[in-house]
Design a protein around this motif. Structure first.
Motif, PDB file in Angstrom:
ATOM      1  N   GLY A 242       0.780  -1.229   0.000  1.00  8.44           N
ATOM      2  CA  GLY A 242       0.000   0.000   0.000  1.00  8.44           C
ATOM      3  C   GLY A 242       0.812   1.279   0.000  1.00  8.44           C
ATOM      4  O   GLY A 242       0.304   2.320   0.367  1.00  8.44           O
ATOM      5  N   GLY A 243       2.104   1.247  -0.402  1.00  5.53           N
ATOM      6  CA  GLY A 243       2.892   2.466  -0.433  1.00  5.53           C
ATOM      7  C   GLY A 243       3.489   2.812   0.917  1.00  5.53           C
ATOM      8  O   GLY A 243       3.425   2.047   1.876  1.00  5.53           O
ATOM      9  N   GLU A 244       4.111   3.989   0.983  1.00  5.06           N
ATOM     10  CA  GLU A 244       4.802   4.424   2.202  1.00  5.06           C
ATOM     11  C   GLU A 244       3.805   4.700   3.315  1.00  5.06           C
ATOM     12  O   GLU A 244       2.909   5.536   3.169  1.00  5.06           O
ATOM     13  N   PRO A 245       3.934   4.033   4.461  1.00  4.54           N
ATOM     14  CA  PRO A 245       2.980   4.242   5.550  1.00  4.54           C
ATOM     15  C   PRO A 245       3.293   5.508   6.348  1.00  4.54           C
ATOM     16  O   PRO A 245       4.437   5.970   6.383  1.00  4.54           O
ATOM     17  N   LEU A 246       2.264   6.056   6.992  1.00  8.31           N
ATOM     18  CA  LEU A 246       2.461   7.154   7.933  1.00  8.31           C
ATOM     19  C   LEU A 246       3.209   6.641   9.160  1.00  8.31           C
ATOM     20  O   LEU A 246       4.157   7.266   9.634  1.00  8.31           O
ATOM     21  N   LEU A 247       2.767   5.496   9.677  1.00  9.93           N
ATOM     22  CA  LEU A 247       3.410   4.854  10.826  1.00  9.93           C
ATOM     23  C   LEU A 247       3.926   3.492  10.398  1.00  9.93           C
ATOM     24  O   LEU A 247       3.215   2.728   9.745  1.00  9.93           O
ATOM     25  N   SER A 248       5.159   3.208  10.760  1.00  9.78           N
ATOM     26  CA  SER A 248       5.746   1.913  10.435  1.00  9.78           C
ATOM     27  C   SER A 248       6.309   1.280  11.705  1.00  9.78           C
ATOM     28  O   SER A 248       7.078   1.916  12.434  1.00  9.78           O
ATOM     29  N   VAL A 249       5.891   0.063  11.982  1.00 12.79           N
ATOM     30  CA  VAL A 249       6.393  -0.707  13.122  1.00 12.79           C
ATOM     31  C   VAL A 249       7.097  -1.933  12.555  1.00 12.79           C
ATOM     32  O   VAL A 249       6.492  -2.717  11.823  1.00 12.79           O
ATOM     33  N   ARG A 250       8.382  -2.085  12.873  1.00 12.15           N
ATOM     34  CA  ARG A 250       9.177  -3.171  12.301  1.00 12.15           C
ATOM     35  C   ARG A 250       9.881  -3.966  13.397  1.00 12.15           C
ATOM     36  O   ARG A 250      10.673  -3.421  14.170  1.00 12.15           O
ATOM     37  N   GLY A 251       9.565  -5.234  13.481  1.00 11.93           N
ATOM     38  CA  GLY A 251      10.258  -6.125  14.405  1.00 11.93           C
ATOM     39  C   GLY A 251      10.154  -5.718  15.860  1.00 11.93           C
ATOM     40  O   GLY A 251      11.072  -5.965  16.649  1.00 11.93           O
ATOM     41  N   LEU A 252       9.018  -5.123  16.254  1.00  8.27           N
ATOM     42  CA  LEU A 252       8.859  -4.603  17.620  1.00  8.27           C
ATOM     43  C   LEU A 252       8.848  -5.732  18.635  1.00  8.27           C
ATOM     44  O   LEU A 252       8.071  -6.679  18.542  1.00  8.27           O
TER      45      LEU A 252
ATOM     46  N   GLY B 167       8.363  -9.382  17.876  1.00  8.48           N
ATOM     47  CA  GLY B 167       8.690  -9.062  16.489  1.00  8.48           C
ATOM     48  C   GLY B 167       7.512  -8.628  15.640  1.00  8.48           C
ATOM     49  O   GLY B 167       7.365  -9.089  14.502  1.00  8.48           O
ATOM     50  N   VAL B 168       6.678  -7.741  16.146  1.00 10.47           N
ATOM     51  CA  VAL B 168       5.477  -7.299  15.424  1.00 10.47           C
ATOM     52  C   VAL B 168       5.847  -6.352  14.277  1.00 10.47           C
ATOM     53  O   VAL B 168       6.665  -5.444  14.452  1.00 10.47           O
TER      54      VAL B 168
ATOM     55  N   GLY C 121      13.548  -4.256  21.179  1.00 15.27           N
ATOM     56  CA  GLY C 121      13.986  -4.521  19.817  1.00 15.27           C
ATOM     57  C   GLY C 121      13.026  -3.926  18.810  1.00 15.27           C
ATOM     58  O   GLY C 121      11.863  -3.654  19.109  1.00 15.27           O
ATOM     59  N   GLY C 122      13.525  -3.695  17.603  1.00 14.90           N
ATOM     60  CA  GLY C 122      12.675  -3.206  16.528  1.00 14.90           C
ATOM     61  C   GLY C 122      12.678  -1.694  16.398  1.00 14.90           C
ATOM     62  O   GLY C 122      13.377  -0.978  17.121  1.00 14.90           O
ATOM     63  N   GLU C 123      11.873  -1.214  15.465  1.00 14.03           N
ATOM     64  CA  GLU C 123      11.796   0.207  15.153  1.00 14.03           C
ATOM     65  C   GLU C 123      10.341   0.657  15.068  1.00 14.03           C
ATOM     66  O   GLU C 123       9.468  -0.103  14.650  1.00 14.03           O
TER      67      GLU C 123
END
Length: 304
Positions: free
Chosen positions: A34-44, A57-58, A97-99
């Motif tokens: 869906g393109g660039e997100p407003l909020l991105s959660v990576r490997g939380l 790791g959400v 962990g994660g971003e």
């Protein structure tokens, strides 16, 4: 099914996810289509004081202008994930962990003061039990005006005028009268509208509604959900709707992420997930919610 929605039981052999399905879940949840997100959660990853990991790791992305649902039983990790986004994790709980990035800005490395500045200006939240977030000894109008002075920088008279305007915009009758009332004088639905007014004072891009209507009766719940829908439409808000109630998710959200034991087990367009769930835990949730009218809500959505 006779189990209640808050006490869903799924046997261990029914919750396993194949590697292929796990990859598909991560792709859908992260918004990679869906393109660039407003909020991105990576490997939380989130852990408690004893070192136990409670969110594993959400990954998900929230497209700008969308309404995204996070659903799952109590303790599944959805609320802790949102509190990590807000920088409001309870004492003894931390991101390990994660971003988490908002418009490309990494939030987990921001100092506490920076996170505090973002809350209410770039992102905001409305929680269950609004009375606990208001000072019982100060009128709701004075509290709303104070938020406007601090977050928007309005002078005292301008803040009062804008506060009355916001109370009116929230659908509260006689907003000047409500302005002068104390929290104990207002109903739960009225208090939730006051909290929503406070949350949008600085026109944030992202609003998290965490079980915001759970304690309200059905009629008032519908009114508050309609208000959130109008705010999304009229103000361009991006919404994260956290709920254990699939009927709410079905009514409000474009996409849904199903949480189970600290991870996401299924994600995708709401209609697709609710009409043809692929994970047994999602099917279990739907079975448990049928008595709340989810079939009727799904049918209404399919006619749109």
């Amino acid at each position: 099914m006779s189990a209640s929605p808050d006490a869903v039981s799924v046997s261990p052999d029914r919750v396993s996810v194949s590697p292929e399905r796990a990859t598909a879940v991560r792709a859908a949840a992260a918004g990679e289509l869906g393109g660039e997100p407003l909020l991105s959660v990576r490997g939380l990853r989130i852990s408690v004081a004893d070192g136990s990991e409670v969110v594993h790791g959400v990954d998900f992305g929230i497209p700008r202008g969308s309404a995204v649902g996070l659903v799952g039983e109590s303790g599944s990790g959805k609320t802790l994930t949102c509190r990590a986004v807000l920088g409001l994790l309870p004492a003894g709980v931390e991101v390990t962990g994660g971003e988490i990035s908002l418009r490309g800005t990494e939030l987990t490395t921001l100092p506490a003061a920076g996170r505090a500045r973002l809350r209410g200006t770039d992102l905001a939240a409305v929680f269950q039990d609004p009375a606990s977030y208001l000072n019982p000894s100060i009128t709701v109008g004075a509290q709303l005006a104070e938020v406007l002075r601090v977050k928007v920088g309005l002078a005292r008279r301008a803040a009062r005028h804008r506060a009355v305007e916001l109370l009116h915009a929230m659908g509260l009758r006689r907003p000047e009268h409500v302005y002068a009332q104390y929290p104990f004088e207002l109903s739960g639905g009225m208090l939730q509208r006051v909290l929503i007014a406070m949350s949008i004072t600085a026109e944030p891009e992202l609003l998290i509604a965490d079980e915001a209507t759970t304690a309200l009766d059905v009629t008032v719940q519908a009114e508050v959900l309609e208000l959130l829908t109008e705010l999304r439409r009229d103000r361009g808000l991006t919404l994260i709707v956290v709920s254990h109630d699939l009927a709410v998710i079905s009514q409000m959200c474009d996409t849904v992420h199903v949480f189970r034991d600290g991870g996401i087990v299924e994600a995708g367009p709401t209609r697709q997930v609710l009409r043809a769930p692929r994970h047994p835990y999602t099917r279990e949730l739907i079975d448990n919610h049928e008595r709340f009218g989810i079939d009727r809500v799904r049918e209404q959505r399919s006619r749109r």
